[in-house]
Scaffold this motif. Structure first.
Motif, PDB file in Angstrom:
ATOM      1  N   UNK A   1     -30.097  14.882  23.665  1.00 34.44           N
ATOM      2  CA  UNK A   1     -28.686  14.746  23.287  1.00 34.44           C
ATOM      3  C   UNK A   1     -28.573  13.970  21.974  1.00 34.44           C
ATOM      4  N   UNK A   2     -29.335  14.450  20.971  1.00 34.66           N
ATOM      5  CA  UNK A   2     -29.319  13.843  19.637  1.00 34.66           C
ATOM      6  C   UNK A   2     -28.936  14.924  18.623  1.00 34.66           C
ATOM      7  N   UNK A   3     -28.420  14.526  17.468  1.00 34.95           N
ATOM      8  CA  UNK A   3     -28.075  15.528  16.450  1.00 34.95           C
ATOM      9  C   UNK A   3     -29.316  16.280  15.964  1.00 34.95           C
ATOM     10  N   UNK A   4     -29.218  17.585  15.924  1.00 35.31           N
ATOM     11  CA  UNK A   4     -30.337  18.409  15.465  1.00 35.31           C
ATOM     12  C   UNK A   4     -30.745  18.042  14.043  1.00 35.31           C
ATOM     13  N   UNK A   5     -29.778  17.665  13.218  1.00 32.82           N
ATOM     14  CA  UNK A   5     -30.065  17.326  11.826  1.00 32.82           C
ATOM     15  C   UNK A   5     -30.901  16.053  11.692  1.00 32.82           C
ATOM     16  N   UNK A   6     -31.001  15.258  12.752  1.00 31.15           N
ATOM     17  CA  UNK A   6     -31.780  14.022  12.686  1.00 31.15           C
ATOM     18  C   UNK A   6     -33.202  14.176  13.224  1.00 31.15           C
ATOM     19  N   UNK A   7     -33.525  15.327  13.804  1.00 33.75           N
ATOM     20  CA  UNK A   7     -34.894  15.578  14.272  1.00 33.75           C
ATOM     21  C   UNK A   7     -35.748  15.867  13.041  1.00 33.75           C
ATOM     22  N   UNK A   8     -36.822  15.102  12.872  1.00 37.80           N
ATOM     23  CA  UNK A   8     -37.701  15.275  11.716  1.00 37.80           C
ATOM     24  C   UNK A   8     -39.060  15.742  12.207  1.00 37.80           C
ATOM     25  N   UNK A   9     -39.514  16.889  11.711  1.00 37.78           N
ATOM     26  CA  UNK A   9     -40.800  17.457  12.116  1.00 37.78           C
ATOM     27  C   UNK A   9     -41.574  17.896  10.886  1.00 37.78           C
ATOM     28  N   UNK A  10     -42.886  17.712  10.924  1.00 37.93           N
ATOM     29  CA  UNK A  10     -43.747  18.178   9.846  1.00 37.93           C
ATOM     30  C   UNK A  10     -44.974  18.837  10.464  1.00 37.93           C
ATOM     31  N   UNK A  11     -45.466  19.864   9.807  1.00 34.72           N
ATOM     32  CA  UNK A  11     -46.635  20.595  10.291  1.00 34.72           C
ATOM     33  C   UNK A  11     -47.869  20.120   9.545  1.00 34.72           C
ATOM     34  N   UNK A  12     -48.922  19.924  10.303  1.00 36.73           N
ATOM     35  CA  UNK A  12     -50.236  19.621   9.745  1.00 36.73           C
ATOM     36  C   UNK A  12     -51.129  20.799  10.110  1.00 36.73           C
ATOM     37  N   UNK A  13     -51.712  21.441   9.113  1.00 43.74           N
ATOM     38  CA  UNK A  13     -52.535  22.619   9.348  1.00 43.74           C
ATOM     39  C   UNK A  13     -54.008  22.249   9.520  1.00 43.74           C
ATOM     40  N   UNK A  14     -54.609  22.721  10.593  1.00 40.11           N
ATOM     41  CA  UNK A  14     -56.043  22.564  10.820  1.00 40.11           C
ATOM     42  C   UNK A  14     -56.749  23.739  10.162  1.00 40.11           C
ATOM     43  N   UNK A  15     -57.763  23.442   9.388  1.00 43.05           N
ATOM     44  CA  UNK A  15     -58.497  24.479   8.667  1.00 43.05           C
ATOM     45  C   UNK A  15     -59.847  24.726   9.336  1.00 43.05           C
ATOM     46  N   UNK A  16     -60.402  25.919   9.165  1.00 46.19           N
ATOM     47  CA  UNK A  16     -61.710  26.213   9.762  1.00 46.19           C
ATOM     48  C   UNK A  16     -62.751  25.159   9.363  1.00 46.19           C
ATOM     49  N   UNK A  17     -63.550  24.781  10.351  1.00 47.37           N
ATOM     50  CA  UNK A  17     -64.593  23.791  10.136  1.00 47.37           C
ATOM     51  C   UNK A  17     -64.136  22.357  10.312  1.00 47.37           C
ATOM     52  N   UNK A  18     -62.816  22.141  10.519  1.00 49.55           N
ATOM     53  CA  UNK A  18     -62.284  20.781  10.647  1.00 49.55           C
ATOM     54  C   UNK A  18     -61.481  20.594  11.924  1.00 49.55           C
ATOM     55  N   UNK A  19     -61.778  21.380  12.944  1.00 50.44           N
ATOM     56  CA  UNK A  19     -61.057  21.307  14.207  1.00 50.44           C
ATOM     57  C   UNK A  19     -62.039  21.520  15.354  1.00 50.44           C
ATOM     58  N   UNK A  20     -62.104  20.562  16.250  1.00 51.45           N
ATOM     59  CA  UNK A  20     -62.907  20.704  17.464  1.00 51.45           C
ATOM     60  C   UNK A  20     -61.961  21.150  18.568  1.00 51.45           C
ATOM     61  N   UNK A  21     -62.206  22.324  19.128  1.00 52.96           N
ATOM     62  CA  UNK A  21     -61.330  22.873  20.158  1.00 52.96           C
ATOM     63  C   UNK A  21     -62.184  23.532  21.236  1.00 52.96           C
ATOM     64  N   UNK A  22     -61.869  23.216  22.478  1.00 51.38           N
ATOM     65  CA  UNK A  22     -62.596  23.736  23.639  1.00 51.38           C
ATOM     66  C   UNK A  22     -64.106  23.599  23.462  1.00 51.38           C
ATOM     67  N   UNK A  23     -64.541  22.440  22.938  1.00 51.92           N
ATOM     68  CA  UNK A  23     -65.955  22.099  22.873  1.00 51.92           C
ATOM     69  C   UNK A  23     -66.723  22.606  21.676  1.00 51.92           C
TER      70      UNK A  23
END
Length: 131
Positions: A94-116
């Motif tokens: 129940x907050x104003x949508x205009x006040x939600x601040x989000x930023x994306x961080x992109x994981x690149x190949x070779x720099x992400x450990x996922x499922x082992x």
């Protein structure tokens, strides 16, 4: 594979609420439900500076968030994801949508450990050749 970290000077809305956000995200992206994590960090009011949080407004505060995802997600999908998160958080908290601040961080190949294992990129889509 999104990992969504949300921060605000408020307690978490709860595990079920965060699971609802993850469900909405995985539904939008068409990925398995267990491939999205949502983390909430309650900030000590003296450990953050965001004027909107301390303008004397009672109630919950719109979070600051970071979305980490593979760079292979198309820009249009990421834009839809950001709008979905904005709307879900605005409604849930129940907050104003205009006040939600989000930023994306992109994981690149070779720099992400996922499922082992270290992610080396997604295979080309069927019927398409790699550039």
């Amino acid at each position: 594979m999104p990992v969504i970290t949300l921060m605000a000077p408020d307690p978490s809305p709860g595990r079920e609420a965060l699971a609802g956000i993850a469900k909405a995200v995985t539904g939008l992206l068409g990925i398995p439900a267990e491939h999205c994590w949502v983390l909430w960090q309650e900030l000590d009011p003296d450990a953050a500076h965001r004027p909107e949080w301390y303008a004397g407004s009672p109630g919950r505060h719109a979070p600051v968030g970071f979305v980490t995802c593979k760079e292979s997600y198309p820009r249009e999908s990421v834009e839809r994801l950001l709008r979905l998160l904005r709307d879900e958080l605005s409604t849930l908290l129940a907050v104003p949508a205009a006040e939600v601040y989000l930023v994306v961080r992109r994981a690149v190949p070779g720099e992400l450990l996922v499922r082992g294992d270290v992610w080396q990129g997604d295979p080309p889509a069927a019927g398409r050749t790699a550039p």
